[in-house]
Motif scaffolding. Structure first.
Motif, PDB file in Angstrom:
ATOM      1  N   ASP A   1      43.149  29.681  42.680  1.00 25.48           N
ATOM      2  CA  ASP A   1      42.285  29.473  41.540  1.00 25.48           C
ATOM      3  C   ASP A   1      42.640  30.366  40.147  1.00 25.48           C
ATOM      4  OD1 ASP A   1      41.063  27.418  42.943  1.00 25.48           O
ATOM      5  OD2 ASP A   1      39.336  28.928  43.376  1.00 25.48           O
ATOM      6  N   TRP A   2      43.332  31.511  40.566  1.00 22.82           N
ATOM      7  CA  TRP A   2      43.700  32.323  39.569  1.00 22.82           C
ATOM      8  C   TRP A   2      45.206  31.965  38.780  1.00 22.82           C
ATOM      9  CZ3 TRP A   2      47.862  35.947  39.443  1.00 22.82           C
ATOM     10  CH2 TRP A   2      48.096  36.812  38.641  1.00 22.82           C
ATOM     11  N   LEU A   3      45.869  31.272  39.437  1.00 29.22           N
ATOM     12  CA  LEU A   3      47.205  31.079  39.156  1.00 29.22           C
ATOM     13  C   LEU A   3      47.144  29.947  38.080  1.00 29.22           C
ATOM     14  CD1 LEU A   3      49.208  30.547  42.712  1.00 29.22           C
ATOM     15  CD2 LEU A   3      49.597  32.526  40.848  1.00 29.22           C
ATOM     16  N   PRO A   4      48.223  30.000  37.309  1.00 38.00           N
ATOM     17  CA  PRO A   4      48.227  29.036  35.829  1.00 38.00           C
ATOM     18  C   PRO A   4      48.569  27.720  36.554  1.00 38.00           C
ATOM     19  CG  PRO A   4      50.045  30.380  35.823  1.00 38.00           C
ATOM     20  CD  PRO A   4      49.133  31.066  36.952  1.00 38.00           C
ATOM     21  N   GLU A   5      48.402  26.563  35.561  1.00 37.97           N
ATOM     22  CA  GLU A   5      48.603  25.503  36.075  1.00 37.97           C
ATOM     23  C   GLU A   5      50.388  25.102  36.099  1.00 37.97           C
ATOM     24  OE1 GLU A   5      46.934  22.212  33.768  1.00 37.97           O
ATOM     25  OE2 GLU A   5      44.927  23.121  33.835  1.00 37.97           O
TER      26      GLU A   5
ATOM     27  N   ARG B   1      47.190  21.443  41.083  1.00 38.79           N
ATOM     28  CA  ARG B   1      46.987  22.201  40.110  1.00 38.79           C
ATOM     29  C   ARG B   1      48.113  23.093  39.756  1.00 38.79           C
ATOM     30  NH1 ARG B   1      45.092  26.154  37.359  1.00 38.79           N
ATOM     31  NH2 ARG B   1      44.904  27.347  39.360  1.00 38.79           N
ATOM     32  N   VAL B   2      48.576  23.764  40.670  1.00 33.02           N
ATOM     33  CA  VAL B   2      49.527  25.193  40.567  1.00 33.02           C
ATOM     34  C   VAL B   2      50.985  24.809  40.472  1.00 33.02           C
ATOM     35  CG1 VAL B   2      47.739  26.619  41.011  1.00 33.02           C
ATOM     36  CG2 VAL B   2      49.177  25.942  42.904  1.00 33.02           C
ATOM     37  N   MET B   3      51.237  23.435  41.125  1.00 33.98           N
ATOM     38  CA  MET B   3      52.696  23.042  41.524  1.00 33.98           C
ATOM     39  C   MET B   3      53.321  22.194  40.286  1.00 33.98           C
ATOM     40  SD  MET B   3      52.375  22.255  45.655  1.00 33.98           S
ATOM     41  CE  MET B   3      54.032  21.833  45.912  1.00 33.98           C
ATOM     42  N   ARG B   4      54.554  22.494  40.168  1.00 33.23           N
ATOM     43  CA  ARG B   4      55.074  21.728  38.975  1.00 33.23           C
ATOM     44  C   ARG B   4      55.592  20.620  39.682  1.00 33.23           C
ATOM     45  NH1 ARG B   4      60.031  26.012  38.012  1.00 33.23           N
ATOM     46  NH2 ARG B   4      61.592  25.139  39.552  1.00 33.23           N
ATOM     47  N   PRO B   5      55.631  19.432  38.766  1.00 29.42           N
ATOM     48  CA  PRO B   5      56.338  18.114  39.130  1.00 29.42           C
ATOM     49  C   PRO B   5      57.537  18.578  39.916  1.00 29.42           C
ATOM     50  CG  PRO B   5      55.761  17.924  37.008  1.00 29.42           C
ATOM     51  CD  PRO B   5      55.452  19.422  37.279  1.00 29.42           C
TER      52      PRO B   5
ATOM     53  N   ARG C   1      53.278  32.825  32.087  1.00 33.07           N
ATOM     54  CA  ARG C   1      54.641  32.936  32.879  1.00 33.07           C
ATOM     55  C   ARG C   1      54.625  33.576  33.915  1.00 33.07           C
ATOM     56  NH1 ARG C   1      58.819  34.326  31.302  1.00 33.07           N
ATOM     57  NH2 ARG C   1      60.328  32.812  32.177  1.00 33.07           N
ATOM     58  N   LEU C   2      54.646  32.932  35.288  1.00 31.18           N
ATOM     59  CA  LEU C   2      54.538  33.837  36.438  1.00 31.18           C
ATOM     60  C   LEU C   2      55.699  34.466  36.691  1.00 31.18           C
ATOM     61  CD1 LEU C   2      53.040  31.225  39.271  1.00 31.18           C
ATOM     62  CD2 LEU C   2      51.867  33.020  37.904  1.00 31.18           C
ATOM     63  N   ALA C   3      56.954  34.349  35.962  1.00 30.80           N
ATOM     64  CA  ALA C   3      58.005  35.156  36.175  1.00 30.80           C
ATOM     65  C   ALA C   3      57.590  36.522  35.476  1.00 30.80           C
ATOM     66  CB  ALA C   3      59.266  34.663  35.178  1.00 30.80           C
ATOM     67  N   ASN C   4      56.645  36.624  34.809  1.00 25.59           N
ATOM     68  CA  ASN C   4      56.426  38.155  33.945  1.00 25.59           C
ATOM     69  C   ASN C   4      55.622  38.948  35.048  1.00 25.59           C
ATOM     70  OD1 ASN C   4      57.325  37.163  31.482  1.00 25.59           O
ATOM     71  ND2 ASN C   4      55.006  36.534  30.938  1.00 25.59           N
ATOM     72  N   LEU C   5      55.283  38.641  36.308  1.00 22.97           N
ATOM     73  CA  LEU C   5      54.756  39.063  37.455  1.00 22.97           C
ATOM     74  C   LEU C   5      55.825  40.187  37.993  1.00 22.97           C
ATOM     75  CD1 LEU C   5      52.601  36.621  39.368  1.00 22.97           C
ATOM     76  CD2 LEU C   5      51.802  38.474  37.934  1.00 22.97           C
TER      77      LEU C   5
ATOM     78  N   LEU D   1      43.834  40.369  40.744  1.00 25.40           N
ATOM     79  CA  LEU D   1      43.278  39.290  40.225  1.00 25.40           C
ATOM     80  C   LEU D   1      42.164  39.401  39.387  1.00 25.40           C
ATOM     81  CD1 LEU D   1      45.126  38.006  42.481  1.00 25.40           C
ATOM     82  CD2 LEU D   1      43.477  36.537  43.043  1.00 25.40           C
ATOM     83  N   ASP D   2      41.822  40.745  39.242  1.00 22.05           N
ATOM     84  CA  ASP D   2      40.598  40.999  38.314  1.00 22.05           C
ATOM     85  C   ASP D   2      41.229  40.829  36.776  1.00 22.05           C
ATOM     86  OD1 ASP D   2      38.676  41.182  40.043  1.00 22.05           O
ATOM     87  OD2 ASP D   2      39.148  43.463  40.222  1.00 22.05           O
ATOM     88  N   ARG D   3      42.597  40.957  36.538  1.00 26.28           N
ATOM     89  CA  ARG D   3      43.132  40.621  35.395  1.00 26.28           C
ATOM     90  C   ARG D   3      43.625  39.264  35.264  1.00 26.28           C
ATOM     91  NH1 ARG D   3      47.874  45.291  34.659  1.00 26.28           N
ATOM     92  NH2 ARG D   3      47.746  44.362  32.512  1.00 26.28           N
ATOM     93  N   PRO D   4      43.602  38.463  33.964  1.00 26.64           N
ATOM     94  CA  PRO D   4      43.983  37.265  33.775  1.00 26.64           C
ATOM     95  C   PRO D   4      45.576  36.869  34.227  1.00 26.64           C
ATOM     96  CG  PRO D   4      43.027  38.068  31.894  1.00 26.64           C
ATOM     97  CD  PRO D   4      43.095  39.292  32.635  1.00 26.64           C
TER      98      PRO D   4
END
Length: 232
Positions: A121-125, A160-164, A48-52, A41-44
């Motif tokens: 808080d780290w996860l993208p919208e 915030r982090v969940m998609r519709p 796209r979370l799939a890139n994890l 979590l020290d990195r942005p």
């Protein structure tokens, strides 16, 4: 657990981090495998979370407080095309899951062993297809209710982090916590309880493997509730 009230923020993901000594194979897995699965979590966070993940995934789900990892291991095997992020601060539970995931060859899992709020808080919208919170600590004493993970602030984080269309699933055997969750969800404009009948919350989720904690609750006469909410 000692009462460290005030030592962590209200609504933080409290957990008993240490327990019995690890078995040799668990200790080896924690040393050798966990670093390859852990999120930094020290990195942005990626857009796209799939890139994890090291394998292609078309959706990403989060399980907060996976305990011994029975459900997380089961779901990550059922849905190899989905990426799973698991959070568990209890070292014993994390070690058990890391060993099991390694033996099962799971490539679609990433892990975090600290406060879930920091991860949220780290996860993208709008990056998650679902959040699972099963049998969280109910903090039964009234003065500790502010420690319950379901609260207005954390529901804002979820929204915030969940998609519709994403689903938040909550299971508990503590009636007061179930009612508490329904009350908080009911006043949040971004979530809708999808139950149409009593069976929708009395029956386990489709494909539900059960957990040791759930089995213990049933033996002791407590009836679980399985709630599902949709992000509007």
């Amino acid at each position: 657990m000692p009462d460290n009230e005030g030592s962590r923020a209200a609504g933080a993901f409290f957990g008993r981090r240490h327990g019995k000594p690890l078995r040799p194979r668990q200790a080896s897995a924690m040393e050798e495998v966990l670093p390859t699965l852990s999120l930094d979590l020290d990195r942005p966070a990626p857009a796209r979370l799939a890139n994890l993940f090291d394998v292609p995934v078309d959706a990403v789900r989060l399980e907060i407080g996976f305990g011994g990892g029975e459900h997380l291991l089961h779901e990550s095997g059922r849905f190899p095309e989905t990426g799973f992020i698991g959070v568990e601060p209890f070292i014993g539970g994390m070690a058990k899951f890391v060993l099991s995931a390694s033996e099962a060859g799971r490539k679609n899992v990433r892990l975090y062993d600290d406060d879930a709020n920091r991860l949220l808080d780290w996860l993208p919208e709008a990056g998650l297809a679902g959040i699972d919170l099963f049998y969280p600590d109910p903090w039964p004493k009234k003065r500790h209710w502010k420690r319950r993970f379901v609260n207005d602030e954390n529901l804002e984080r979820f929204a915030r982090v969940m998609r519709p269309g994403a689903r938040f699933r909550f299971a508990s055997d503590i009636a007061h916590y179930v009612n508490w969750t329904l009350m908080h969800i009911g006043r949040h404009p971004e979530f809708e309880w999808v139950a149409a009948s009593a069976d929708d919350w009395r029956q386990p989720y489709e494909g539900w493997p059960g957990t040791r904690y759930e089995a213990k609750a049933k033996r002791e006469g407590r009836t679980p509730a399985y709630l599902t909410f949709v992000r509007r």
